[in-house]
Design an enzyme around this catalytic site. Structure first.
Site: not given
Length: 807
Positions: A375, A495, A526
């Site tokens: 991320s 995602d 995610h």
């Protein structure tokens, strides 16, 4: 289960023997043994680490079965030769597979093949001495039912404790590093890197706190590579103040004043502000003044700490114990991120504290760095790679943003990251501004920070959703040409936080850079995948980093497939491919005809839908986005007038969608504003993988002996369902040419639009139907104005283009 091991290195027999000697399975007591039974018993005795006496060892042997009727102790006492069948009956048990569940004692080789476990070469039904040695070698390299190699499971029991303090360099087995360094004797130290920037404008270069963990062996001269995770969350977050900044998304879509902008009008150019002079150095030391008890760690990094790697964490500008202000993804943040690499390679200074200017160098570094993290962490790894910084050999960018506009915007619309309506660049800046957590420090910069937040809010421009200079500064695509590090990408095909476009642009954007690139695409959202049972992710990264950072010629570039994709139709199934989202893929065009997707027109009409719900339904869906998503695909009565659905007939063969689908529409809006959203759907009753992985065992994976654990996870089947979303996309009808040019939208006038949906790789099974939903407000992502707008589509001039995978 199905075992997928992509990181097993083909190894010549002579090298197998040397490696077995190196790790102690072959030694002066057994290396000349000619009896396979006796040598096997010696190998087993070294594996049963709990057994400190011969009596305990025999008791342990009795708990395993060699044949359907003989336990292992009986077999070793009576057998005159070592049957292949008996070896693999025991091997399967050592790998934690269960008889009658996973295999049959009468046919273990069939189970080995079905589970995809390594079987050693053999000429007869019995192993000779060399075949046994090779079989044991491959057993050590083979994954068990918990997703660890057998050798790693032995390490977790303490196999390598005797190596602690005796090794002077990393040890290898099958091309990968071993946990031979004592993780309980890691050196923890804090340094303050002087970054060549002044992001808080106080007239001094920013000092940035970094936390370092390195093996004790570095004190004796070992130079080690570094895994570096740049995590803005590392020093804490401001969840409450971030929540207060979250924007209301129940606001109307606004008409935008048309413009005639060119890219040059909004292009970002770096400022020429002079950077303050470096601090004067008042001395030098090899020893830090500050340590820490426990870092905010990533378990993949933990795995490597016992394998001769150092690990560094830095939160960057605007975080606790560091200078500067948060900026959310701009060049200032890239400079901040890169500064630690430059310290590790000797280009920048760091100090033992914030006041005395006593320099400390990374004298223990071999000047080779890899960046890790998911991320925001993976995003900063990508940003650092675009700087071309020396010493950054590879980045492992997981679920990483490559263009912040593609994270918070889409097609001239404000678009939320999946699951976070109302978040934006200013909210993220505030959440990660951990200098607030130290009131004495925050008081000095409170005014500056409030101004910074206002500047970010103005720059992000939630009023229009257009691409502008603010977003251009946060678009790493522009600097892809500077990437010289090898890039390993990992991303979820489901995602909807960091959407797949981010990784697809990176994948295709560096193909001609002359770097090695690899990608793993999984069926998750995610998430991290380093603790999955069905894929040898840790082994893959171990092979990769051993090559990249230690310079070992282990054929990692050749062994690891360029593309690994998890199958969406079967659990625990991963496949290797040469490429993904290749522009040369065949495009199948489906026409829109009544409620069907067809390859040839049958009939065409103008079809309309609205974007207005009764207040009670609107309020409910605003609070229950998942229910709205279900009802949209199910064509629930509450949403029948708010969408158009087109479906193919059931397909007569499996179909793989590979890359970016496009929507071509001729469409009108009843007002001078308009947004459209699209979803591609798999319609067909089937078992599908759960959206999130299942925890198979809590703290079930030890990184090595008595050293940090991770949860064993895997995607499992959910209950059968009638449909699944494949991909989606959005557009503001005033941005039909590009994201920064705004065009007029006249009511009831038809316009041609072309929308690129998020890329994917998806297998549609025979008998299923491919569906297209056209609608306006996306309750999970767009603004929600509940405006009474009617949209009309001329189906005769509209189509869906689907990219089909080439085998």
């Amino acid at each position: 289960m199905k075992n997928n091991q992509f990181a097993i290195r083909p190894t010549e027999f002579k090298d197998q023997i040397e490696e077995l000697k190196t790790i102690g399975f072959l030694d002066k007591d057994n290396e000349d043994q000619t009896d396979p039974i006796r040598l096997w018993k010696s190998f087993l005795s070294k594996s049963f680490l709990e057994a400190k006496t011969s009596s305990i060892f025999e008791e342990k042997l009795k708990t395993y079965m060699a044949t359907e009727t003989q336990n292992l102790n009986e077999y070793l006492d009576s057998a005159t030769h070592l049957s292949v069948k008996a070896f693999y009956n025991v091997a399967l048990q050592l790998l934690k597979f269960n008889p009658d569940v996973d295999f049959d004692f009468n046919d273990p080789l069939n189970a080995m093949k079905k589970i995809q476990l390594m079987i050693a070469n053999h000429n007869n039904d019995s192993f000779n001495i060399d075949e046994l040695k090779s079989a044991w070698y491959w057993l050590l390299a083979t994954h068990n039912k918990n997703g660890q190699t057998y050798l790693d499971s032995l390490a977790a029991k303490g196999y390598f404790i005797d190596f602690y303090g005796k090794v002077t360099k990393p040890m290898l087995f099958n091309g990968k590093t071993l946990p031979v360094f004592d993780p309980h004797k890691l050196i923890h130290e804090v340094v303050y890197v002087e970054s060549p920037q002044d992001s808080d404008h106080d007239g001094k270069r920013d000092l940035l706190k970094a936390e370092i963990l390195r093996p004790q062996a570095t004190e004796n001269g070992l130079k080690v590579p570094i895994l570096y995770t740049a995590s803005p969350y590392n020093q804490g977050t401001n969840d409450e103040t971030g929540e207060k900044l979250t924007h209301n998304v129940n606001v109307p879509l606004k008409h935008k004043v048309p413009n005639d902008l060119q890219y040059s009008d909004i292009e970002y150019h770096a400022s020429n502000n002079e950077v303050p002079a470096p601090r004067s150095i008042n001395g030098e030391t090899k020893h830090a003044e500050e340590d820490f008890s426990r870092e905010n760690s990533y378990t993949l990094n933990d795995y490597f700490l016992a394998r001769g790697f150092a690990v560094a964490y830095m939160a960057g500008i605007g975080t606790k114990d560091s200078d500067g202000l948060r900026t959310t993804g701009d060049p200032e943040e890239t400079i901040s991120t890169v500064s630690l690499i430059k310290w590790l390679t000797g280009e920048l200074p760091a100090f033992t504290n914030r006041t005395d200017n006593i320099e400390i160098k990374a004298w223990w570094s071999n000047k080779k760095v890899a960046m890790t993290g998911r991320s925001y962490l993976g995003t900063l790894a990508t940003a650092a790679a675009t700087s071309g910084v020396k010493g950054l050999k590879t980045v492992i960018s997981e679920a990483a943003i490559s263009n912040w506009y593609d994270y918070y915007r889409d097609g001239g619309l404000v678009i939320a990251p999946g699951g976070f309506p109302g978040e934006d660049a200013d909210v993220l800046a505030e959440e990660t501004f951990s200098r607030r957590l130290q009131p004495g420090d925050f008081q000095k910069i409170k005014t500056s920070w409030n101004k910074q937040l206002k500047d970010i809010a103005n720059g992000q421009d939630r009023n229009t959703g257009d691409y502008n200079t603010f977003w251009d500064a946060r678009n790493y695509h522009k600097s892809f040409k500077n990437i010289t590090a090898d890039v390993f990408m990992v991303h979820g095909l489901n995602d909807w936080n960091v959407k797949p476009r981010n990784v697809e642009k990176l994948w295709n954007g560096i193909k001609y850079n002359g770097v090695t690139q690899k990608i793993i695409l999984h069926q998750g959202q995610h998430i991290y995948i380093n603790a999955f049972r069905s894929i040898d992710y840790n082994d893959i990264i171990n092979l990769w980093l051993t090559y990249e950072l230690l310079g070992v010629d282990n054929q990692a570039k050749e062994i690891i497939p360029n593309v690994i994709i998890q199958d969406n139709t079967k659990p625990e199934n991963w496949n290797a491919y040469k490429d993904w989202s290749n522009n040369n893929n065949e495009q199948v065009e489906y026409k829109l005809s009544n409620d069907k997707l067809v390859t040839k027109y049958i009939q065409s009409n103008n079809e309309s839908f609205t974007d207005f719900l009764p207040e009670s339904d609107f309020n409910f869906y605003s609070k229950h986005n998942d229910t709205w998503q279900h009802d949209l695909i199910a064509n629930d009565n509450k949403l029948k007038n708010e969408q158009l659905i087109f479906k193919t007939d059931p397909i007569n063969t499996d179909l793989i969608i590979d890359g970016k689908s496009h929507i071509q529409l001729k469409v009108s809006s009843s007002q001078n504003i308009g947004l459209l959203s699209f979803q591609i759907i798999d319609y067909g009753e089937a078992k599908r993988l759960n959206a999130s992985p299942t925890i198979l065992g809590k703290n079930n994976l030890a990184q090595t002996y008595d050293w940090r654990e991770d949860d064993l996870r895997e995607f499992t089947y959910a209950s059968p369902s009638p449909f699944k979303m494949i991909t989606k996309g959005h557009i503001n009808l005033q941005n039909r040419n590009n994201n920064y040019k705004v065009d007029e939208l006249k009511p009831d006038v038809f316009y041609d639009i072309n929308v690129e949906l998020q890329p994917t790789f998806y297998k549609l099974l025979k008998g299923h139907q491919l569906g297209l939903i056209i609608y306006a407000t996306d309750f999970g992502m767009t603004v929600r104005g509940n405006q009474n707008i009617t949209y009309t589509v001329q189906t005769r001039d509209s189509s869906l283009l689907i990219p089909i995978h080439k085998k």
